[in-house]
Each structure stands twice: as C-alpha cells, then as structure tokens.
Motif scaffolding. Sequence first.
Motif, PDB file in Angstrom:
ATOM      1  N   THR A 128      38.241  35.453  30.858  1.00  0.00           N
ATOM      2  CA  THR A 128      37.498  35.402  32.116  1.00  0.00           C
ATOM      3  C   THR A 128      36.024  35.659  31.849  1.00  0.00           C
ATOM      4  O   THR A 128      35.663  36.623  31.173  1.00  0.00           O
ATOM      5  CB  THR A 128      38.034  36.453  33.103  1.00  0.00           C
ATOM      6  N   ASN A 129      35.179  34.778  32.373  1.00  0.00           N
ATOM      7  CA  ASN A 129      33.742  34.928  32.170  1.00  0.00           C
ATOM      8  C   ASN A 129      33.265  36.279  32.685  1.00  0.00           C
ATOM      9  O   ASN A 129      33.733  36.782  33.706  1.00  0.00           O
ATOM     10  CB  ASN A 129      32.986  33.809  32.884  1.00  0.00           C
ATOM     11  N   ASN A 130      32.304  36.856  31.997  1.00  0.00           N
ATOM     12  CA  ASN A 130      31.823  38.200  32.334  1.00  0.00           C
ATOM     13  C   ASN A 130      31.237  38.309  33.737  1.00  0.00           C
ATOM     14  O   ASN A 130      31.170  39.397  34.307  1.00  0.00           O
ATOM     15  CB  ASN A 130      30.780  38.656  31.305  1.00  0.00           C
ATOM     16  N   TYR A 139      29.118  26.935  33.087  1.00  0.00           N
ATOM     17  CA  TYR A 139      28.525  28.144  33.669  1.00  0.00           C
ATOM     18  C   TYR A 139      27.010  28.028  33.789  1.00  0.00           C
ATOM     19  O   TYR A 139      26.242  28.778  33.197  1.00  0.00           O
ATOM     20  CB  TYR A 139      28.928  29.372  32.859  1.00  0.00           C
ATOM     21  N   TYR A 176      33.708  22.783  29.462  1.00  0.00           N
ATOM     22  CA  TYR A 176      33.769  24.236  29.513  1.00  0.00           C
ATOM     23  C   TYR A 176      32.465  24.880  29.055  1.00  0.00           C
ATOM     24  O   TYR A 176      31.989  25.840  29.656  1.00  0.00           O
ATOM     25  CB  TYR A 176      34.928  24.734  28.649  1.00  0.00           C
ATOM     26  N   ASP A 177      31.851  24.332  27.996  1.00  0.00           N
ATOM     27  CA  ASP A 177      30.634  24.929  27.445  1.00  0.00           C
ATOM     28  C   ASP A 177      29.449  24.817  28.394  1.00  0.00           C
ATOM     29  O   ASP A 177      28.532  25.643  28.357  1.00  0.00           O
ATOM     30  CB  ASP A 177      30.285  24.268  26.104  1.00  0.00           C
ATOM     31  N   TYR A 211      41.255  26.053  36.175  1.00  0.00           N
ATOM     32  CA  TYR A 211      39.922  25.736  35.643  1.00  0.00           C
ATOM     33  C   TYR A 211      39.347  24.539  36.392  1.00  0.00           C
ATOM     34  O   TYR A 211      40.001  23.504  36.536  1.00  0.00           O
ATOM     35  CB  TYR A 211      40.002  25.426  34.152  1.00  0.00           C
ATOM     36  N   SER A 234      32.859  36.415  27.619  1.00  0.00           N
ATOM     37  CA  SER A 234      34.051  36.645  28.424  1.00  0.00           C
ATOM     38  C   SER A 234      34.777  37.885  27.939  1.00  0.00           C
ATOM     39  O   SER A 234      34.555  38.361  26.822  1.00  0.00           O
ATOM     40  CB  SER A 234      34.984  35.434  28.351  1.00  0.00           C
ATOM     41  N   GLU A 271      26.127  36.594  32.533  1.00  0.00           N
ATOM     42  CA  GLU A 271      26.859  35.364  32.830  1.00  0.00           C
ATOM     43  C   GLU A 271      27.170  34.579  31.567  1.00  0.00           C
ATOM     44  O   GLU A 271      27.383  33.367  31.603  1.00  0.00           O
ATOM     45  CB  GLU A 271      26.070  34.521  33.833  1.00  0.00           C
ATOM     46  N   SER A 272      27.218  35.277  30.452  1.00  0.00           N
ATOM     47  CA  SER A 272      27.610  34.655  29.183  1.00  0.00           C
ATOM     48  C   SER A 272      28.714  35.494  28.567  1.00  0.00           C
ATOM     49  O   SER A 272      28.817  36.700  28.806  1.00  0.00           O
ATOM     50  CB  SER A 272      26.422  34.579  28.227  1.00  0.00           C
TER      51      SER A 272
END
Length: 673
Positions: free
Chosen positions: A422-424, A632, A628-629, A461, A406, A403-404
Amino acid sequence: MKKYYKIIFIWLLLLPVFAGVWSCDSYLDVDSYFDDTLKYDSIFSNRQNLERYLWGAAGELPDESAIFGNDVCPGITGSDEIFTLMDYGLFHGKALMLGLVSPSDLRGMNSWSPSYKVIRKANLVLARINECQDITPLQRAELIGYAHFLRAYAYYFILMNHGPAVILDDIVFDNNLETEAYDMPRATYDETVEYICSELEKAAQNIPDDVPIANFGRPTRGAAYALIARVRLHAASDAFNGGASARRYFSNWKRSSDDEFYVSQTYDERKWALAAAACQRVIDMNKYQLHTIERSAGLDDMTQRTPDLPANVSHEDFPYGAGNIDPYKSYSELFNGNTYAVQNKEIIWAKSTGNVTNFTQQSFPIFMGGYNGMCLPQKIVDEFRMVDGKTIEEASRAGEYDESGSQRNIQYFSGYRLSAGTNNMYVNREMRFYACVGFNGCWWSGNSCSSNINISNMQVYYYTGGNAGPQLAVSSHEPRNTCITGYVLKKYIHPDDNWYGGDGAMRVNKTFYIIRYGEILLSYAEAINHLTSTHTVEMESGQTYTLSRSGNLNDAIFAMNQIRYRAGQPGLTSAEYSDESSMEETIRHERLIEMLCEGRRFYDIRRWGIMEEVESQPIVGMNVYGNYDKYYQRTIVDHADSRNRSVDKKMVFLPLSRNEVLKAKKLDQNPGW
C-alpha cells in the motif's frame, strides 16, 4: 447464511414510508384531482381510509434518499464530493453541473410540483378530519400532527431546492375556480422558513417520541425538532442572512408584486441564536447519541483488534475520549448496514431503502460486478487527516507523510486490512478515511462470494493494467465505467457485499439517514460560534435558552469533540476555536468529512456562499492512464465531462418549471433562470 436470512426478514418488516413517487401536478393543476374528489367522502368515512390517504400522500413526496442516482434532489454528483463519468441521464446532479438543467427541462429534479400535490392533500386532511367518526381524540390529534409534519416537509423540499415557496396555508382549492384564483405570489425566504418551523412545532405537539418497529420511517417529535434546527441553520447562513453571498446572489431579486427582497440583505445575528436553540432542544431530549462500537482486544481474532490511540487523543471513555470505543467500526458500521437501524441511537429520522444499497454497485470494481464510477476527487481524499489529527501538509513537514514508497507488511486493525505494498500516502490515515475511501491497492472483501477467490478478497488496482483499470472499461465497450480519479466511495459498503452475478453474492441492506444526531452536534457548534452577543430564545414548546459564544463555547467544543473522538481523532485545539474564523474553518472541514456523501454538501456550499469557489476547481485525481510506476501523480482529469462543467451563481436554486411560471403571472422565476 442464517445471519443474512435474519437481516432480510427484519428489513422486510421495516417497510419505507416516504417512498419517492414522481408527479408533475402542482397546486395550479386542479383538473387532475377530479378522481380524488369523487373519493373524498369515502376517505373520511373511517379511520383506516383516512390513514391510507395520509400515508399515501406521504409516499408522493420526492425521495430524499435518492442522492446517488435517479436523484430528485441534485444529490452527491451535484457537488464537489463526487465526480463520475456515468450518464447524466441517471445522475441528475451531474446534469446540473454540466449546465443541462433549464426551466424547460429540470432533468427529473422538479420538487415543486409533487410537493404541492402533497400539500393539497395534507390541507384536505386538516380541513375534513373531523368528519371521521370512528377515531379517538388521541388518534385524531396524532393524525393532525402528522398532517402538519407532512405539509412542513413538502415546503421544506421546495425551500431547499427551489427557494421561497407560495404559502397556501389551509387553502384547499376548488376545481371550478377561475385561473386567477390560483395566481399567488411567492413568500420571501424568511417567511417560508417561519412557516415551515411553525408547522413543525405544531406537528411536534402531537406526534410521538417513538414509533413501533413496524412503522420504522415515520417521523417523531425529534425529527420535527431536528428539521427545525436544519432549516434555522440555513436561514442564519451567509447566503440567506444578509451576508456577502446574499448580496452576490440575490441583491437584484425582488418580488414583482411589492418590490420586497426575496432574500434578506440585512444581517441578523439572532438567526444564529434561533438555530443554536433549536439544536440545543434536540440535545436536551437526551434521546440521541453518536453510534459507537466497543473496542476489541482481539483475543479471539487479532485482525479485529482495535489499534492503540495516538498519545494526543483522549483515552477517557466516550464521549470524553475514545478510550473504550473502536473508532473504525463505530463510524463504518453506522453506514454499511452492520448495525440494525432500530438499534441505532444516532438516528433521528431515517428510512429503509434500496437506493443506497443498489447504488453501491457504482463503486464496486468491474470484476465484482460493479461500474467503478462513484469517484472521489483528490481534494476530498486530501481532506482526511492523519491518525493523530495532522493535516497531510503538517504531517509532510514533520516527515510523517509522503507519496512515494509503500508499506512492507500487512496491517490489520478492527477487521480492516491494509495490505503490503500500500502506497505510503494511504498509511496512518484517520479511521474515516479507511471507512470511506477505496484507493489503489485497497482490499475488497466481498465475502458473500468467498468460495471464488477471483471475485473476492483481493486488492483492487485502478492504474492502466490493474484489475480495475481503464483498459477493462474500454474492452467492455463501456468507457464510462472508468475510475477516472483513482478513488471510489466505499462508505456504504459492507465487507460481505458483492455484485458478482453468481456464487451467492448479496448485499446487506442499508439505511438512509434523513437526519442524524452527528449533524445536530455540528450544527450546534456552528451556530454558537457565530454569536457575538447574548440572546434569549423562547421556544414554542416552552423551553427558554440564553445563548452566547462566550457562555456556550465549552458546550460547542464538547459537541465537536464527540465527532472527533468517535473517529479516533484528537479534540479541538485552542488554535482551532480561539476565534470565529478559525473555528468556522474547522467546522466546515468536519462537516465535509463526517457527512461525506450523505446529501448535505450540496446545500452547505450554497448556504456558506462558497459554491463558485469550490466547484470551479479542476477535477484532480491520480494518473489512471499511467502504469503502476506513473500512477501516483496528481493529474487533472482530461475529459469532456470535466472540461464542460458549468458554475453559475444562479445554481444556488433549481429553476421553477417554465410551465408553472407561464400559468401564474405573479410567480417570479428564480434569479438567473
């Protein structure tokens, strides 16, 4: 635009038959029927009037397609599938979850009263249809069949939402009787089930296998058989068949007139055999099949190329594998309106309706004219597996999910775009994930407004500062228009759909599936899985089935694998079907994902007896109030609508209206209400 004109023209032809019309009358409120009484002779004077009366009665049933808002059944906001900040005055299932429903105020979800008005009209048709002279024997038989179906369907609504019904059978109450004549006790749950199934069997003898395109929405013999399968499955399940949850919910609930348990406290395995046989009968019709789209090599447009299957997914042709189909399109185009309903062989019974189309606006980002509000909780998102069938936990241990970070490049498959950045956690997921989930960085096409780049073909987003972030809801003085979990439901959205107020924006019409073949396959597997001995079931329609888990396990696996292969997933492993418990867990997962937000989850978690467990879990999503940072991060939703959610075992059924109970001394209220 010619494509759109064609779509609009076709859907104008497919007028819905079972439109929901609200009513507050019940079998006890006979005074309101004086106007009807004055017209009775003219109703039965000719076939045209009789048909108008019958289908007019059908139009007064609660509308089962209203699962998103203005819901007469609790819908998707009444289960753990969806969490929304939108107003509970519109989303009645949310009102239930906030503890606002009571016998004095059902918040628009009273199926009892309108259903009994329909039952009375069906009874009248059955009692007087022989008075109609300009009708052939075949036409009379068909209308009798439809009247039995209509009566059964009305009782079905009562059973699903309010529990055991008062069975009137063929009674048509006169208007001049004393009140005591209408004071009747409720049947038990099992008695109601048997009556519904009997009525549907009678209907199936006379209604057709198919209906003309102009009558799309009218039930068929398959619809009658499929509803029997659904009702039988409920009756066999733990909460209604002497299981632990039946004792927890109903052990003190007895009929006041004779001290009979309303819900059986004794387990009966044969009920699973009845459910399995009912499903088998639908399968044996050889009329229905899962919707599929052929795979594409992308020779004309590489963005349409069907991706290669993982090595552990069967490459044989469907239904024995996924080798010749496009899993993403096969599933997504089942719901987004791209496949015409009349061409879809998965449909057993459906209706064309504006409800699904209109409520897609709740999912759209604000800049496309939407409300950001149809939010999927994180636990639902996490249920979707990886492209090779691994859970995210299994993939994480294998180093295939994190989950870190992209993905660096744009990825196209089957017309879907997975953008760079896109995030992993959203990469290499199963095809149903991409068909259903709108996530942070998800690409929204909105092609009907393609001339304006600011409101179409963009990544969306949901973090603070993003183009659909919570700051936009605040600035527009609509804080409820916040995507509070960071995910929205995208299942019913066509690539051309857009809610922007100008530039020719439009929506492709959708179909609501009252019941589809995919449900029958899942129900069959579930019923077979619970058999520990051999049962012989003779159906009223003449078929006889001998059923057991050992004898029919391969059939159950094949049914499940069709669902899996259509989604591009591997078939069941031996670990998943080796024992009853493992297979039950697998089936529950597949029902959640395959039938996400189709209106069944509310009833599934109740019949399984897991309502309190799943509804008591906190609502978790991404950190939408972070930039954004910080986005997640799994975050518990801190909002009054989340904190004030109420879970109580009485919520297995909706209450009866207090007015109904006050009118009839023998009418027992549902437990806890």
